[in-house]
Design a protein around this motif. Structure first.
Motif, PDB file in Angstrom:
ATOM      1  N   ALA A 145      10.005  -1.839  21.726  1.00 52.03           N
ATOM      2  CA  ALA A 145      11.338  -1.287  20.819  1.00 52.03           C
ATOM      3  C   ALA A 145      11.827  -2.954  21.422  1.00 52.03           C
ATOM      4  N   ARG A 146      12.183  -3.351  22.399  1.00 47.06           N
ATOM      5  CA  ARG A 146      12.768  -4.383  22.790  1.00 47.06           C
ATOM      6  C   ARG A 146      12.942  -5.829  22.185  1.00 47.06           C
ATOM      7  N   VAL A 147      11.190  -5.937  21.803  1.00 51.36           N
ATOM      8  CA  VAL A 147      11.159  -7.068  21.493  1.00 51.36           C
ATOM      9  C   VAL A 147      11.666  -6.670  19.610  1.00 51.36           C
ATOM     10  N   GLU A 148      11.220  -5.347  19.637  1.00 48.83           N
ATOM     11  CA  GLU A 148      11.087  -5.085  17.548  1.00 48.83           C
ATOM     12  C   GLU A 148      11.931  -5.014  16.746  1.00 48.83           C
ATOM     13  N   ILE A 149      13.439  -4.206  17.833  1.00 49.49           N
ATOM     14  CA  ILE A 149      14.536  -3.705  17.020  1.00 49.49           C
ATOM     15  C   ILE A 149      15.412  -4.549  17.557  1.00 49.49           C
ATOM     16  N   LEU A 150      15.959  -5.556  16.373  1.00 49.13           N
ATOM     17  CA  LEU A 150      17.304  -6.451  16.548  1.00 49.13           C
ATOM     18  C   LEU A 150      18.270  -5.979  15.923  1.00 49.13           C
ATOM     19  N   ASP A 151      19.303  -6.544  16.782  1.00 47.57           N
ATOM     20  CA  ASP A 151      20.621  -6.248  16.152  1.00 47.57           C
ATOM     21  C   ASP A 151      21.249  -6.238  15.149  1.00 47.57           C
ATOM     22  N   ALA A 152      20.784  -6.326  14.479  1.00 50.16           N
ATOM     23  CA  ALA A 152      20.783  -6.974  12.726  1.00 50.16           C
ATOM     24  C   ALA A 152      20.563  -5.019  12.203  1.00 50.16           C
ATOM     25  N   TYR A 153      19.755  -4.299  13.153  1.00 48.94           N
ATOM     26  CA  TYR A 153      18.930  -2.866  12.507  1.00 48.94           C
ATOM     27  C   TYR A 153      20.052  -2.012  13.254  1.00 48.94           C
ATOM     28  N   ARG A 154      21.286  -2.193  13.647  1.00 49.65           N
ATOM     29  CA  ARG A 154      22.350  -1.869  14.664  1.00 49.65           C
ATOM     30  C   ARG A 154      23.244  -1.219  14.080  1.00 49.65           C
ATOM     31  N   GLY A 155      23.946  -0.527  13.902  1.00 53.31           N
ATOM     32  CA  GLY A 155      25.416  -0.024  13.749  1.00 53.31           C
ATOM     33  C   GLY A 155      25.352   1.423  13.621  1.00 53.31           C
ATOM     34  N   PRO A 156      26.353   2.307  12.663  1.00 52.24           N
ATOM     35  CA  PRO A 156      27.217   3.213  13.223  1.00 52.24           C
ATOM     36  C   PRO A 156      26.169   3.918  12.238  1.00 52.24           C
ATOM     37  N   GLU A 157      25.884   5.619  12.617  1.00 53.26           N
ATOM     38  CA  GLU A 157      24.884   6.544  12.165  1.00 53.26           C
ATOM     39  C   GLU A 157      25.127   6.586  10.094  1.00 53.26           C
ATOM     40  N   GLY A 158      24.268   6.398   9.402  1.00 55.74           N
ATOM     41  CA  GLY A 158      24.152   6.491   8.009  1.00 55.74           C
ATOM     42  C   GLY A 158      24.506   5.024   8.025  1.00 55.74           C
ATOM     43  N   GLU A 159      24.588   4.366   8.356  1.00 56.43           N
ATOM     44  CA  GLU A 159      24.164   3.153   7.726  1.00 56.43           C
ATOM     45  C   GLU A 159      23.834   1.626   8.646  1.00 56.43           C
ATOM     46  N   ALA A 160      23.119   2.636   9.726  1.00 59.91           N
ATOM     47  CA  ALA A 160      21.762   1.187  10.515  1.00 59.91           C
ATOM     48  C   ALA A 160      20.735   2.121  10.744  1.00 59.91           C
ATOM     49  N   ILE A 161      20.156   1.644  10.284  1.00 59.26           N
ATOM     50  CA  ILE A 161      18.755   2.034  11.213  1.00 59.26           C
ATOM     51  C   ILE A 161      18.979   3.073  12.772  1.00 59.26           C
ATOM     52  N   PHE A 162      19.560   2.098  13.385  1.00 58.96           N
ATOM     53  CA  PHE A 162      19.830   2.880  14.812  1.00 58.96           C
ATOM     54  C   PHE A 162      20.823   2.409  15.701  1.00 58.96           C
ATOM     55  N   GLY A 163      21.157   2.889  16.625  1.00 59.60           N
ATOM     56  CA  GLY A 163      23.001   2.308  16.710  1.00 59.60           C
ATOM     57  C   GLY A 163      22.670   1.690  18.032  1.00 59.60           C
TER      58      GLY A 163
END
Length: 186
Positions: A145-163
């Protein structure tokens, strides 16, 4: 065994699912917009979606309520379908086109494994079951996950894949550290 990680993620989540009682289906989960029933519907459905995507078929999202009736049998069926799909010859090497990008079958299988394991953690947390689930697998999934999950995938619940990343306490077990990295409060 190429599907080892996926198989272990399913097994971990299945142990927790077997502890769920019908009176817990309306219980809140760490996924703010989902109760236990919605969470069960998600991970049963996402196992089927992953299998369908791996095989190049279009998975149709249904209104079926997997939380109704024998949800453990529904999950067992989804596990069989997903393991058969990802275990099929050539699936892990092929390129799979998804709405959010192009991935190898192996990458897709990793996403499904992480999703299944993490939602097993969510379920454990919701029903008051311990969250120290398969520490070795949790460590593997966190490294990936540390390699694959970019900051671009993060945000508020319902708006992004990850918090946003949550700081896990130093004493947190591996599954808790993974959940925190994926945006869950510990």
């Amino acid at each position: 065994m190429p599907t080892r990680q996926l198989s272990r993620a399913f097994a971990s989540t299945r142990v927790v699912l077997a502890k769920v009682g019908p009176d817990q289906l309306d219980t809140a989960t760490p996924c703010v917009s989902w109760d236990v029933r919605a969470l069960i519907n998600h991970f049963v459905g996402s196992a089927r979606w992953g299998a369908s995507a791996a095989m190049g078929a279009g998975y149709e999202i249904t209104d079926e309520d997997y939380g109704a009736g024998d949800f453990l049998a529904s999950y067992d069926d989804s596990i069989k379908v997903a393991l058969a799909a990802f275990g099929s010859a050539g699936v892990l090497e092929k390129t799979i086109e998804l709405a959010f990008g192009e991935f190898s079958g192996a990458d897709l299988m990793g996403m499904v494994a992480r999703d299944q394991f993490t939602h097993g953690w969510d379920l454990a947390r919701a029903i008051g079951y311990h969250t120290d689930l398969d520490p070795e697998l949790a460590d593997e999934l966190l490294i990936q996950a540390r390699v694959e999950i970019l900051d671009a995938y993060r945000g508020p619940e319902g708006e992004a894949i990850f918090g946003p990343i949550v700081e896990a306490p130093a004493s947190a077990c591996p599954a808790d550290r993974l959940a925190a990295f994926l945006g869950r409060s510990i």
